[in-house]
Each structure stands twice: as C-alpha cells, then as structure tokens.
Design a protein around this motif. Structure first.
Motif, short mmCIF file in Angstrom:
data_model
loop_
_atom_site.label_atom_id
_atom_site.label_comp_id
_atom_site.label_asym_id
_atom_site.label_seq_id
_atom_site.Cartn_x
_atom_site.Cartn_y
_atom_site.Cartn_z
N GLU A 166 3.40 -3.23 -9.77
CA GLU A 166 2.51 -2.67 -10.55
C GLU A 166 2.77 -3.53 -11.65
O GLU A 166 1.82 -3.68 -12.60
N GLY A 167 4.23 -4.19 -11.90
CA GLY A 167 4.55 -5.24 -12.96
C GLY A 167 3.18 -6.13 -13.45
O GLY A 167 3.11 -6.65 -14.38
N TYR A 221 5.06 0.78 -14.67
CA TYR A 221 4.72 1.58 -15.95
C TYR A 221 3.32 1.43 -16.11
O TYR A 221 2.50 1.64 -17.10
N SER A 222 2.58 0.94 -14.94
CA SER A 222 1.25 0.82 -15.25
C SER A 222 0.31 1.94 -15.01
O SER A 222 0.84 3.07 -14.55
N SER A 223 -0.86 1.90 -15.48
CA SER A 223 -1.82 3.23 -15.31
C SER A 223 -2.27 3.13 -13.93
O SER A 223 -2.23 2.17 -13.17
N LEU A 224 -3.05 4.16 -13.52
CA LEU A 224 -3.58 4.32 -12.24
C LEU A 224 -4.87 3.66 -11.91
O LEU A 224 -5.55 3.72 -10.91
N GLN A 225 -5.52 3.07 -13.24
CA GLN A 225 -6.70 2.54 -13.16
C GLN A 225 -7.03 1.63 -12.14
O GLN A 225 -8.28 1.53 -11.55
N TYR A 226 -5.86 0.55 -11.63
CA TYR A 226 -6.22 -0.47 -10.77
C TYR A 226 -6.56 0.28 -9.41
O TYR A 226 -7.19 -0.50 -8.62
N LEU A 227 -6.31 1.52 -9.00
CA LEU A 227 -6.73 1.93 -7.68
C LEU A 227 -8.30 1.84 -7.70
O LEU A 227 -8.78 1.62 -6.54
N ILE A 241 -6.97 -11.98 2.80
CA ILE A 241 -5.74 -11.17 2.63
C ILE A 241 -5.53 -10.04 2.30
O ILE A 241 -6.42 -9.62 1.41
N LEU A 242 -4.45 -9.26 2.87
CA LEU A 242 -4.36 -7.73 2.51
C LEU A 242 -3.51 -7.59 1.22
O LEU A 242 -2.28 -8.51 1.11
N PHE A 243 -3.79 -6.67 0.48
CA PHE A 243 -2.73 -6.42 -0.56
C PHE A 243 -1.87 -4.98 -0.69
O PHE A 243 -2.67 -3.89 -0.09
N SER A 244 -0.78 -4.89 -0.83
CA SER A 244 -0.13 -3.61 -1.06
C SER A 244 0.58 -3.47 -2.50
O SER A 244 1.15 -4.44 -2.73
N ILE A 245 0.54 -2.37 -2.81
CA ILE A 245 1.45 -1.85 -4.04
C ILE A 245 3.04 -1.56 -3.63
O ILE A 245 3.24 -0.41 -3.05
N ASP A 246 4.08 -2.36 -4.01
CA ASP A 246 5.14 -2.01 -3.46
C ASP A 246 5.92 -1.05 -4.60
O ASP A 246 5.65 -1.31 -5.79
N ASP A 247 6.95 -0.40 -4.28
CA ASP A 247 7.61 0.33 -5.21
C ASP A 247 6.65 1.20 -6.00
O ASP A 247 6.90 1.66 -7.15
#
Ligand code: C2E
Ligand code: MG
Ligand code: MG
Ligand code: MG
Length: 273
Positions: free
Chosen positions: A155-156, A188-194, A177-183
């Motif tokens: 998320e950094g 500290y980020s918000s969940l907006q990116y989802l 290309i596929l993307f995964s959010i690790d850890d």
C-alpha cells in the motif's frame, strides 16, 4: 554534571555506532556487485488453491543474496540497503528478467503452463520514470503471456504520488499484467484504491494469520479482509500458513488461496518441477 554525563554516553556508544555504520556501507557496496558476481538467486514458494483438492496455482519469487562471507542474507535486510543506495531498480530488473525466463520455461510444460508467477516490486522501484518501459523491454526480450505475471505491491506506493501510481498500474494492467496488494492491512493508505485500481488479489499478511487460532481480534480482522476481497471480486491469499489447524480455520472463513510453510518453503526448485 548532566552535560558531562551526556557526553560520556555519546563517547561510550560512538565506536559501536561507527562500526555499525561502516558495516552497513560495506554491505551496501557488496550488494551493488552482487549481480555481476552472480550472488543473487530466486527462490520460489508455491501458492495453493485448496477446496476439496489442493492444486498449485503458481508461485511467488523471493530474492536471495548469497554473500560470500556471510551466507544468505534476508531480503528484509538487503532490500532497504539497495533502496538507500539508489540501485534497487537494478535488483528489480534482475528479478523481472529471471522471473520471465521461468515463466517462459513453464509455458513449455503443459502441467505448468497455467501457473502464474508473482514478483515483489518495492515502492522506490515502482516510482521510477522508466519502470513501465523497462517492463515492456523485458517482455520483448523474453516473450511470455503477461497475464501469467503478477506484480505484488504494498500500500506504500499509494502514499507518495497516488495519481501517478494509479496511472502506472492502469498502463501495466492494460498490457495484461496482474496486480496484488501485498501485506494487505498493514500499511497506512485508505481503502479508496480498491475502487480505483485494476487489482486481482489481496494478500493477508502473516502477522494476522500467526495467532489466528487463539486471537479473536485477528479472527475478526481476517474475516473482514476476506469479506472485502469477496465483495470486490478479488482473490484473497492467506500468507504464512504453517499448520493444518490454521488452514482449517481459514477455510471455515471462506478463504481458498494459501501460501506458507505448510505447503512449501521457498526453494530454488519447486517440488513439482
Ligand atoms: P513478502 O512478499 O510478504 O513475502 C513473504 C515472506 O514470508 C517471505 O519472506 C517468505 O519466505 C515468508 N514466508 C512464507 N511463508 C511463511 C510461513 O509459513 N512462515 C514464515 N515464518 N514465513 C513465511 P522472505 O523471502 O524473507 O522475504 C521477505 C520480504 O522481502 C518479502 O515479503 C518482500 O517484501 C521482500 N522481497 C523478497 N523478494 C523481493 C524482491 O525480489 N524484490 C523486492 N522489492 N522485495 C522482495
Ligand atoms: Mg510478496
Ligand atoms: Mg506479503
Ligand atoms: Mg510480508
């Protein structure tokens, strides 16, 4: 008197700090040469889909540095060194190149041609202007299906310059290309990116899994993360699964994808290879 004591304290610790600092610099210089000296190695850890049966869906590539005098040094130690030294992208390019070569090899094997390979990209590397062109260059040099490569980001990357990161992810996702959010859940980020990002996967960090059998609060958090993943139609991978009991617990919460010592430790060759 107090001032004198303070001075003494500093004098007492200084040689030790000095030594630590020098060691760090030394390691940082050694690491810079690690590629040329062929001291880097990729280890692979299986990622499993477990319903009634357990099947391998691919692996995560984990970088190892075999230092001539100190043996294997953990990426938790040397990745920050490369970031501070300003050459993390050189390690990253090495990883990408070897990951694509591995994928190309899997493509030729009918039993593995559907496997995906995940790589970790640090924020410092992702932020570079030439990141996308470098990925493209590597796919040109080592052609393989982009939808078999998964990039794990933390998320950094969304903190520094979220708009730019989003644009980059969109561009790479449009290549397939596929993307995964690790850890997931530790940043500290918000969940907006989802809402905004074309990601396929969340990885629940091992720190939430470790005590999942005893810790009710961890159970609540993991259950919630699995729920978020499901509602956003994402794969949810539980990381660091070590026991059959943890697996059962996670399955009872609706989790189907797993990575951890229970299935395989990171190793230079996957057991099915
Ligand atoms: P990560 O991406 O979250 O990787 C998972 C870490 O958990 C790996 O540690 C893996 O060996 C460990 N692990 C997996 N299953 C278990 C388990 O059941 N029990 C325990 N105790 N540990 C487990 P590793 O390989 O030491 O890597 C640490 C971190 O270093 C990675 O965390 C990742 O953030 C970073 N890293 C590794 N390779 C690379 C790379 O090529 N590039 C970059 N930028 N970072 C990397
Ligand atoms: Mg990872
Ligand atoms: Mg992780
Ligand atoms: Mg982690």
């Amino acid at each position: 008197h107090a001032k004198k004591k303070g001075c003494n304290t500093i004098c007492f610790f200084e040689p030790l700090l000095q030594r630590r600092f020098e060691e760090r610099l030394e390691l940082q210089e050694d690491l810079r040469d690690a590629i040329d000296k062929e001291q880097l190695e990729l280890f692979y850890q299986k990622q499993m889909r477990v319903n009634e049966q357990a099947e391998c869906m691919g692996a995560e590539a984990l970088l190892r540095w075999k230092h001539p005098a100190r043996g294997f040094i953990s990426p938790l130690e040397f990745i920050p060194l490369a970031e501070e030294g300003g050459y993390i992208h050189l390690l990253g390019e090495w990883v990408l190149k070897h990951a694509l070569q591995k994928l190309q090899k899997w493509q030729k094997d009918p039993q593995k041609s559907h496997w995906r390979l995940s790589i970790n990209i640090s924020a410092k590397e992702f932020e570079r202007e030439d990141f996308i062109s470098n990925v493209q260059k590597n796919f040109n040099q080592t052609p393989c299906p982009p939808h078999r490569l998964c990039i794990e980001l933390t998320e950094g990357i969304l903190i520094q310059d979220p708009e730019k990161s989003i644009q980059k992810i969109l561009a790479l996702a449009s290549m397939g290309i596929l993307f995964s959010i690790d850890d997931f859940g530790t940043g500290y980020s918000s969940l907006q990116y989802l809402k905004k990002l074309p990601i396929q996967e969340l990885k629940i960090d091992r720190c939430f899994i470790q005590n999942i059998l005893e810790d009710e609060q961890d159970q609540i958090l993991v259950d919630t993360m699995i729920g978020i993943g499901k509602k956003f139609n994402l794969n949810v991978v539980a990381e660091g699964v070590e026991t059959q009991e943890q697996l059962k617990k996670l399955q009872s919460m609706g989790c189907e994808l797993f990575q951890g010592f229970l299935f395989s430790k990171p190793s230079p060759v996957l057991s099915a290879e």
